[in-house]
Structure formats: structure tokens, C-alpha cells
Design a protein around this motif. Structure first.
Motif, mmCIF file in Angstrom:
data_model
loop_
_atom_site.group_PDB
_atom_site.id
_atom_site.type_symbol
_atom_site.label_atom_id
_atom_site.label_comp_id
_atom_site.label_asym_id
_atom_site.label_seq_id
_atom_site.Cartn_x
_atom_site.Cartn_y
_atom_site.Cartn_z
ATOM 1 N N LYS A 53 30.760 -29.157 -26.105
ATOM 2 C CA LYS A 53 30.266 -30.518 -25.855
ATOM 3 C C LYS A 53 28.954 -30.516 -25.065
ATOM 4 O O LYS A 53 28.740 -29.660 -24.210
ATOM 5 C CB LYS A 53 31.311 -31.297 -25.051
ATOM 6 N N GLU A 54 28.117 -31.498 -25.368
ATOM 7 C CA GLU A 54 26.820 -31.609 -24.701
ATOM 8 C C GLU A 54 26.963 -31.643 -23.181
ATOM 9 O O GLU A 54 26.185 -31.023 -22.466
ATOM 10 C CB GLU A 54 26.072 -32.868 -25.175
ATOM 11 N N GLU A 55 27.999 -32.367 -22.674
ATOM 12 C CA GLU A 55 28.087 -32.501 -21.207
ATOM 13 C C GLU A 55 28.386 -31.168 -20.522
ATOM 14 O O GLU A 55 27.964 -30.947 -19.393
ATOM 15 C CB GLU A 55 29.095 -33.577 -20.770
ATOM 16 N N SER A 56 29.077 -30.259 -21.224
ATOM 17 C CA SER A 56 29.310 -28.968 -20.570
ATOM 18 C C SER A 56 28.062 -28.078 -20.621
ATOM 19 O O SER A 56 27.924 -27.130 -19.851
ATOM 20 C CB SER A 56 30.523 -28.249 -21.165
ATOM 21 N N VAL A 87 24.763 -18.252 -26.658
ATOM 22 C CA VAL A 87 25.071 -18.698 -28.015
ATOM 23 C C VAL A 87 26.507 -19.208 -28.038
ATOM 24 O O VAL A 87 27.432 -18.501 -27.599
ATOM 25 C CB VAL A 87 24.902 -17.546 -29.025
ATOM 26 N N VAL A 88 26.706 -20.434 -28.520
ATOM 27 C CA VAL A 88 28.043 -21.045 -28.516
ATOM 28 C C VAL A 88 28.409 -21.590 -29.909
ATOM 29 O O VAL A 88 27.535 -21.719 -30.773
ATOM 30 C CB VAL A 88 28.116 -22.205 -27.481
ATOM 31 N N THR A 96 31.403 -18.145 -27.398
ATOM 32 C CA THR A 96 31.834 -19.228 -28.279
ATOM 33 C C THR A 96 32.181 -20.526 -27.540
ATOM 34 O O THR A 96 31.785 -21.610 -27.954
ATOM 35 C CB THR A 96 33.092 -18.790 -29.073
ATOM 36 N N HIS A 97 32.942 -20.401 -26.422
ATOM 37 C CA HIS A 97 33.461 -21.613 -25.757
ATOM 38 C C HIS A 97 32.740 -21.926 -24.449
ATOM 39 O O HIS A 97 33.228 -22.703 -23.651
ATOM 40 C CB HIS A 97 34.965 -21.449 -25.509
ATOM 41 N N LEU A 98 31.604 -21.311 -24.225
ATOM 42 C CA LEU A 98 30.811 -21.509 -23.008
ATOM 43 C C LEU A 98 31.638 -21.243 -21.741
ATOM 44 O O LEU A 98 31.885 -22.130 -20.924
ATOM 45 C CB LEU A 98 30.195 -22.918 -22.982
ATOM 46 N N GLY A 129 28.479 -9.535 -24.828
ATOM 47 C CA GLY A 129 29.536 -10.530 -24.972
ATOM 48 C C GLY A 129 29.868 -11.159 -23.628
ATOM 49 O O GLY A 129 29.594 -10.577 -22.572
ATOM 50 N N VAL A 130 30.478 -12.316 -23.676
ATOM 51 C CA VAL A 130 30.772 -13.058 -22.437
ATOM 52 C C VAL A 130 31.747 -12.283 -21.542
ATOM 53 O O VAL A 130 31.675 -12.382 -20.313
ATOM 54 C CB VAL A 130 31.295 -14.473 -22.762
#
Ligand code: NDP
Ligand code: ZN
Length: 363
Positions: free
Chosen positions: A250-253, A244-245, A223-225, A194-195
């Protein structure tokens, strides 16, 4: 027949040589015997390379005609990366084939045996079947479910704590126990944490053994990068890293992670559902997964009944403290009627520590 078990045992020992290096293929061993003499030995060592039977028959050479072949898994009957072994055995003119267990792969199942029998070869199935099934439990699970075989591991004190009240956890168990855990890492296709574990410990999740060993793919549930861009798993390039998110990221993050060669896998939902995750990993050809924490992730895997084997290392130490964490988080099972029951597979000591391997009852 007399000696069948003895030769099959040798074939199983040979098969073990391939453990951890044949994925996505099974491990297989073969022994060729004629007039009480061993004339050929073989093991499958790597996907794409010759199967055990091919090595063993090659070693036996001319003498293989009319010999008996012992093989731990039903010989293959389809053209994969190599020609079918059943054809090879027929063309060689062997007299008898003894097989420990059948191949659950629908491309093979029973067809290899049929091919041999149709050619007039005497076939016997089931010698040391249990041992052979155990040997390929990862492969059989993956073939049957298309999801990885999951091993969950933790290290705790005798009073079931994985850290002190201040969060210190290095090290609870001995060097010997930790090396044993590294052997499991090397055996699995992927390792998962886990993160919060990444943030707290900044682990590299690599295999560090005196004898070496391949590094598994590193999978982070995040989940939230929130995985720090400076984390070892993002930067060290020691193995692939998959984060895994949820679908809201969002793509930019994601871009800065991609630039560091990290794969970001977006689920179709906002949360990471363990069963769905296993499907995704299975599609990516991950046949085995080693889950190494933390407590929340362990809780999720057990709640989802997604654990095939549990490995617990227990140190003869008392950490104590009401607030000191245990190995399994989440909400737990509320009543004794609902608690997860397991079957103990083995208990042994490793250095000063105890190692317990248990199989959860998944019903
Ligand atoms: P975890 O490492 O288990 O990470 C949990 C986090 O992962 C969640 O908060 C969540 O964050 C994210 N996550 C995403 N999807 C899921 C899911 N389906 N289920 C569960 N989590 C998910 O955190 P813990 O706090 O439980 O454990 C970390 C601590 O454990 C560390 O202090 C570490 O040192 C210790 N540890 C001890 C070990 C031992 O054997 N002694 C082994 C490993 C860790 P988000 O919502 O942001 O995605
Ligand atoms: Zn084959």
C-alpha cells in the motif's frame, strides 16, 4: 602487421583504466603510432568525457597525420555527447586504423568502420578480439539484452557452508578475499540482496577499500516491504537504495521510506519475478548487477538462468553440521540431468582462500 598485437595490448591496458567508471559506456583504449614511435595514448574514463581516440589524437598533435591508430573498440560514428571519433580520425588524416572488436551498439555497428574505409583509410579488425570482448563483456551484454550483466557472489567454507548452525557467518573468508569482493562492488552499477539478509546482518553494502571506489545503487528484494526503517541501507545516505516490492504493497506504507529518500519500485505482480526485475533495472540504466545473497535470492537467480558470472570465495575451514546453510537455496535442481553446469574461467588463491570464477551454461 608486425607489432600490431604489441600496440593493441597496450591499448587494452589503457582501456582497463576505465573499468568501473565509464558506465553506461564501454571501456576503450587507443594508441597512436608513427614510424615505430608511440606518439599518443588515450583511455575513455567517464561517460560524457572525451573518447579514447580523442585523447590519443590530441596528444599526438600534428604528427598524427599519416599515423596508425590502435583502438580496442570500433570508433563511434554517431553524435552522442561528443562528436563521432570516426570523423575525427578522417579529418586528422590518419593512414591506418587497427580495431580489436566491433561495436554491437546498433547506432555504431560497422558504420564506424565504413566511414573510415570510405575515406580511404586502411582498416584492420580483429587484433586481440577475445581480450577486447572480455574487457567489455558487461557493456556488450547490456547493449544486446537491455538487461544488466549479473555477477553472483558468495563466500563459503571448504565444505560449502555460508554460516554455522547458529547462523554465525562473520567472517568465513580472509580480509584479502573480502577486499576483492569490494572491488567487484565498485565495478557494478548496483548490488542486490534479499530482505532476510538486510534483517539478519543490517549490511551497509558500500565499498570499503583503501583506494576508495564508488558505491553501487543498493537494491533490496522485499515483496511485502519488511525492510526495517532503522536499517543502514534506509538511513545512512551512503548510496541510493531501491526497495523492490509486490503490487499489493500500500502507498501509505511506502511513504516513510520515500521520506528517507529510498525509492520503492512496485512490480506489476504480487511476486518478484527475476526476469521482469532485470528488465525494470535495465530500463533504469543499470548495466551491471552484483548479487550478494542470501541463499534464497541466489536460488531464484539461478533458477531463472539469470546469472552471467559466478564468483565463489572458498575458505580452508570446515563448518560442518547438517543444518548449516549452503550458498544456494530455493528448491534446487532435482535430477543430475537438470543440474546447472558451469565452465571454470579462473581459479586463484587470495591470501589463504580460493577464488573461483565460473560461467553458468544458460541454455
Ligand atoms: P535472502 O537474503 O535471500 O532473502 C530472501 C527473501 O527475499 C525471501 O524470503 C523473500 O522475502 C525476499 N524475496 C523477494 N523476492 C524474492 C525472489 N524472487 N527470490 C528470493 N527471495 C525473494 O534470505 P536467506 O534467508 O536465504 O539468507 C539470509 C541469510 O544468508 C542471512 O543469515 C545472511 O547472514 C546469510 N548470508 C550469507 C552470505 C555469505 O556469502 N556467506 C551472503 C549473504 C547472506 P519476502 O517474501 O518477504 O519478500
Ligand atoms: Zn568515439
Amino acid at each position: 602487421m608486425q607489432h600490431d598485437e604489441q600496440y593493441m595490448r597496450l591499448a587494452i591496458e589503457l582501456a582497463k583504466a576505465g573499468i568501473g567508471q565509464t558506465s553506461p559506456n564501454p571501456v576503450v583504449g587507443a594508441v597512436v603510432v608513427k614510424d615505430g614511435e608511440i606518439i599518443g595514448l588515450g583511455a575513455h574514463l567517464k561517460a560524457g568525457e572525451p573518447h579514447a581516440e580523442v585523447h590519443a589524437i590530441r596528444m599526438a598533435g600534428e604528427k598524427a597525420k599519416n599515423a596508425t591508430v590502435y583502438v580496442t573498440l570500433e570508433p563511434c560514428s554517431h553524435f552522442g555527447k561528443t562528436p563521432p571519433c570516426a570523423d575525427l580520425l578522417v579529418d586528422t588524416g590518419v593512414k591506418r586504423v587497427v580495431i580489436a572488436t566491433t561495436d554491437p551498439n546498433p547506432l555504431v555497428a560497422g558504420k564506424g568502420i565504413k566511414k573510415l574505409q570510405n575515406a580511404g583509410i586502411d582498416v584492420e579488425v580483429g587484433v586481440l578480439k577475445e581480450e577486447a570482448d572480455e574487457l567489455n563483456r558487461i557493456f556488450f551484454h547490456y547493449i544486446a539484452t537491455k538487461t544488466p550483466f549479473v555477477t553472483l557472489k558468495y563466500a563459503s567454507s571448504l565444505d560449502g557452508k555460508i554460516a554455522t548452525t547458529t547462523g554465525e557467518s562473520k567472517w568465513i573468508t580472509s580480509e584479502a578475499a573480502r577486499q576483492d569482493a569490494h572491488r567487484y562492488r565498485a565495478m557494478h552499477d548496483a548490488i542486490l540482496v534479499g530482505v532476510n539478509t538486510v534483517i539478519a546482518d543490517n549490511p551497509s553494502l558500500t565499498v570499503r577499500l583503501p583506494e576508495g571506489g564508488k558505491n553501487p545503487i543498493r537494491v533490496i528484494l522485499d515483496t511485502h516491504l519488511r525492510t526495517p526503517l532503522e536499517a543502514n541501507v534506509v538511513n545512512d545516505g551512503a548510496a541510493e537504495t531501491w526497495i523492490v516490492v509486490g503490487n499489493q504493497v500500500k502507498e501509505e506504507s511506502i511513504m516513510p521510506y520515500r521520506r528517507r529518500n529510498v525509492q520503492v519500485i512496485k512490480m506489476n505482480e504480487a511476486n518478484i519475478d527475476i526476469r521482469k526485475l532485470l528488465k525494470v533495472l535495465g530500463e533504469k540504466r543499470v548495466t551491471s548487477l552484483f548479487v550478494e545473497g542470501g541463499a534464497s535470492v541466489h536460488g531464484s537467480f539461478l533458477q531463472a538462468k539469470a546469472v552471467n558470472e559466478m564468483v565463489a570465495y572458498i575458505a580452508p575451514k570446515i563448518i560442518g553440521g547438517k543444518e548449516a546453510p549452503g550458498p544456494i537455496g530455493g528448491s534446487g535442481f532435482a535430477s543430475m540431468a537438470d543440474v546447472m553446469k558451469l565452465k571454470i574461467k579462473s581459479v586463484e588463491t587470495i591470501g589463504p582462500d580460493i577464488k573461483i570464477v565460473a560461467i553458468p551454461n544458460q541454455k
